[in-house]
Design a protein around this motif. Structure first.
Motif, PDB file in Angstrom:
ATOM      1  N   UNK A  56       0.825  -1.213   0.000  1.00 12.07           N
ATOM      2  CA  UNK A  56       0.000   0.000   0.000  1.00 12.07           C
ATOM      3  C   UNK A  56       0.855   1.258   0.000  1.00 12.07           C
ATOM      4  N   UNK A  57       1.983   1.223   0.698  1.00 11.87           N
ATOM      5  CA  UNK A  57       2.840   2.406   0.803  1.00 11.87           C
ATOM      6  C   UNK A  57       3.490   2.772  -0.525  1.00 11.87           C
ATOM      7  N   UNK A  58       3.505   1.851  -1.469  1.00  9.83           N
ATOM      8  CA  UNK A  58       4.121   2.135  -2.769  1.00  9.83           C
ATOM      9  C   UNK A  58       3.137   2.045  -3.930  1.00  9.83           C
ATOM     10  N   UNK A  59       1.855   1.832  -3.636  1.00 10.73           N
ATOM     11  CA  UNK A  59       0.865   1.654  -4.702  1.00 10.73           C
ATOM     12  C   UNK A  59       0.452   3.016  -5.262  1.00 10.73           C
ATOM     13  N   UNK A  60       0.701   3.279  -6.557  1.00 14.16           N
ATOM     14  CA  UNK A  60       0.354   4.575  -7.134  1.00 14.16           C
ATOM     15  C   UNK A  60      -1.144   4.844  -7.187  1.00 14.16           C
ATOM     16  N   UNK A  61      -1.953   3.805  -6.961  1.00 15.68           N
ATOM     17  CA  UNK A  61      -3.406   3.997  -6.939  1.00 15.68           C
ATOM     18  C   UNK A  61      -3.887   4.561  -5.608  1.00 15.68           C
ATOM     19  N   UNK A  62      -3.001   4.658  -4.649  1.00 17.44           N
ATOM     20  CA  UNK A  62      -3.323   5.256  -3.364  1.00 17.44           C
ATOM     21  C   UNK A  62      -2.615   6.605  -3.274  1.00 17.44           C
ATOM     22  N   UNK A  63      -3.394   7.653  -3.362  1.00 15.41           N
ATOM     23  CA  UNK A  63      -2.889   9.022  -3.476  1.00 15.41           C
ATOM     24  C   UNK A  63      -2.828   9.707  -2.119  1.00 15.41           C
ATOM     25  N   UNK A  64      -1.827  10.567  -1.941  1.00 13.59           N
ATOM     26  CA  UNK A  64      -1.746  11.383  -0.730  1.00 13.59           C
ATOM     27  C   UNK A  64      -2.472  12.721  -0.905  1.00 13.59           C
ATOM     28  N   UNK A  65      -2.953  13.008  -2.086  1.00 15.49           N
ATOM     29  CA  UNK A  65      -3.618  14.280  -2.356  1.00 15.49           C
ATOM     30  C   UNK A  65      -5.078  14.217  -1.936  1.00 15.49           C
ATOM     31  N   UNK A  66      -5.475  15.174  -1.103  1.00 18.70           N
ATOM     32  CA  UNK A  66      -6.827  15.185  -0.560  1.00 18.70           C
ATOM     33  C   UNK A  66      -7.880  15.451  -1.624  1.00 18.70           C
ATOM     34  N   UNK A  67      -7.498  15.949  -2.763  1.00 21.35           N
ATOM     35  CA  UNK A  67      -8.468  16.164  -3.838  1.00 21.35           C
ATOM     36  C   UNK A  67      -9.033  14.839  -4.355  1.00 21.35           C
ATOM     37  N   UNK A  68      -8.378  13.736  -4.015  1.00 18.83           N
ATOM     38  CA  UNK A  68      -8.855  12.419  -4.441  1.00 18.83           C
ATOM     39  C   UNK A  68      -9.771  11.763  -3.414  1.00 18.83           C
ATOM     40  N   UNK A  69     -10.023  12.433  -2.303  1.00 24.53           N
ATOM     41  CA  UNK A  69     -10.934  11.887  -1.293  1.00 24.53           C
ATOM     42  C   UNK A  69     -12.374  11.990  -1.776  1.00 24.53           C
ATOM     43  N   UNK A  70     -13.185  11.044  -1.374  1.00 20.48           N
ATOM     44  CA  UNK A  70     -14.604  11.105  -1.695  1.00 20.48           C
ATOM     45  C   UNK A  70     -15.223  12.357  -1.075  1.00 20.48           C
TER      46      UNK A  70
END
Length: 399
Positions: A56-70
């Motif tokens: 999970x820590x390296x998966x590019x499908x998991x973004x740190x950008x809050x704009x991707x939050x539901x």
């Protein structure tokens, strides 16, 4: 315990705050990823398995950008732009600009000063009446805060003020309190930055203000503010809790304390085991799925939040044998206490250096160091972002 209904972590109370590891172990018996309710009121996926955590820590499908939050996610985006809430290529750009100045040479140059601050704080602590003190207030908090002052080139930060808003911003379960703390932090940091703009020096903050890369890029005002917030909060929170958790582990495992006292060449390994056994950073900050996919046998929907519990991963028996045993001679290679991948903590070398110096100095100054059993029981911080005691009562004089 069932995973069909989200587990309410807040409902677990003081027992969970004091020792969350039995809960993580029971969850792991059912799977490496679970739906939970955060104390802050958000429902998220919690990763407790080691292999799934690294993935999970390296998966590019998991973004740190809050704009991707539901849109329905109830926690508001923190203010300020910095490395911890950005993805590539923005993350690469910001890390490069900060790393230009946050160098190993600059960190290593602090070593004599770290030792000097340790010695001064311990001298003050040892003057306490009846041979008793609170390790957090006397030592493990003021040390990293003083080091951050040195690094940023600030003569003196109002430590009580910084501690107040930093603790609220990181640990408060009240969204109003968190928002107020963020506003206080922004005002505080804006003042610091303005002081350095008008009176620059050879320090890190002045360097960050003036640094420009080969293409002429530099930190914007928002990025600078966010980076300074990150340096102040992460810079003292991580080390304060690392020292507190590490000393607590030693004092509750007298065989390991005796082993370390007899051979200080084990200090580097001991600090790594402290990080693995009871790390200062409980969980990595939120990641948000940019698409739907499967993780650890669970289906993650686009927009959902995922938290990787670093401490739970480091207690996974599939990676570390007898993980609940504190053993300063074990191999800790591969632990994820400082994260993994592009978001691996930039300040890890500084935290390690401070902890090694601090814990050795403490043991050398205090041959009779022990927990103060006459004091109230140790209270641990709530929430799963950081882990550490609010206070750690110790005694350092033989009865």
């Amino acid at each position: 315990m069932t995973t069909h209904t989200p587990l309410d972590l807040a409902a677990l109370g003081e027992d969970f705050a004091r020792d969350p590891y039995p809960v993580y172990e029971r969850l792991r018996t059912e799977g490496p990823v679970h739906r939970v309710w955060m104390p802050e009121g958000a429902e998220v996926w919690l990763v407790v398995g080691y292999e799934e955590a690294r993935a999970a820590l390296t998966d590019p499908r998991l973004s740190k950008q809050w704009s991707n939050a539901a849109e329905s996610f109830p926690i508001k985006s923190p203010s300020g732009s910095h490395m911890m809430n950005s993805d590539m290529p923005q993350h690469t750009r910001l890390r490069k600009l900060v790393a230009r100045e946050f160098t190993s040479r600059r960190i290593e140059a602090l070593r004599p000063r770290v030792q000097e601050i340790c010695d001064a704080l311990l001298s003050q602590m040892l003057a306490a009446p009846e041979g008793r003190a609170d390790l957090v207030d006397s030592f493990s908090f003021p040390l990293p805060m003083s080091v951050i002052c040195e690094l940023l080139g600030v003569p003196f930060l109002d430590q009580a003020e910084v501690r107040r808003w930093a603790d609220a911003a990181i640990s408060s379960q009240d969204p109003v309190e968190r928002a107020a703390a963020a506003a206080d932090a922004a005002r505080f940091i804006a003042t610091l930055v303005e002081q350095k703009r008008t009176r620059p020096g050879a320090d890190l903050l002045s360097a960050l203000i003036r640094t420009v890369d080969e293409e002429g890029d530099r930190l914007s005002v928002d990025e600078l503010m966010g980076t300074v917030f990150l340096l102040i909060v992460a810079g003292h929170e991580t080390t304060t809790n690392l020292i507190g958790n590490g000393v607590h582990a030693l004092l509750t495992h007298p065989d390991q304390l005796s082993l370390l006292r007899s051979d200080f060449s084990l200090m580097d390994a001991a600090v790594e085991e402290m990080l693995r056994y009871d790390g200062a950073v409980e969980s990595a900050t939120f990641r948000f799925a940019t698409e739907s996919f499967e993780l650890g046998g669970r289906f993650i929907t686009a927009g959902e939040a995922v938290m990787v519990d670093l401490n739970a991963a480091n207690r996974d028996a599939a990676r570390f044998a007898t993980p609940d045993r504190f053993d300063i001679r074990r191999s800790t290679a591969g632990h994820v206490a400082f994260g993994h991948g592009i978001h691996h903590c930039l300040g890890a070398p500084l935290a390690r250096m401070e902890a090694r110096i601090a814990i050795r100095s403490l043991l050398e100054h205090c041959p009779d160091l022990a927990l103060d059993l006459s004091a109230p029981a140790v209270r641990w911080r709530h929430g799963i972002l950081v882990r550490g005691p609010h206070h750690l009562p110790i005694r350092f004089a033989a009865n």
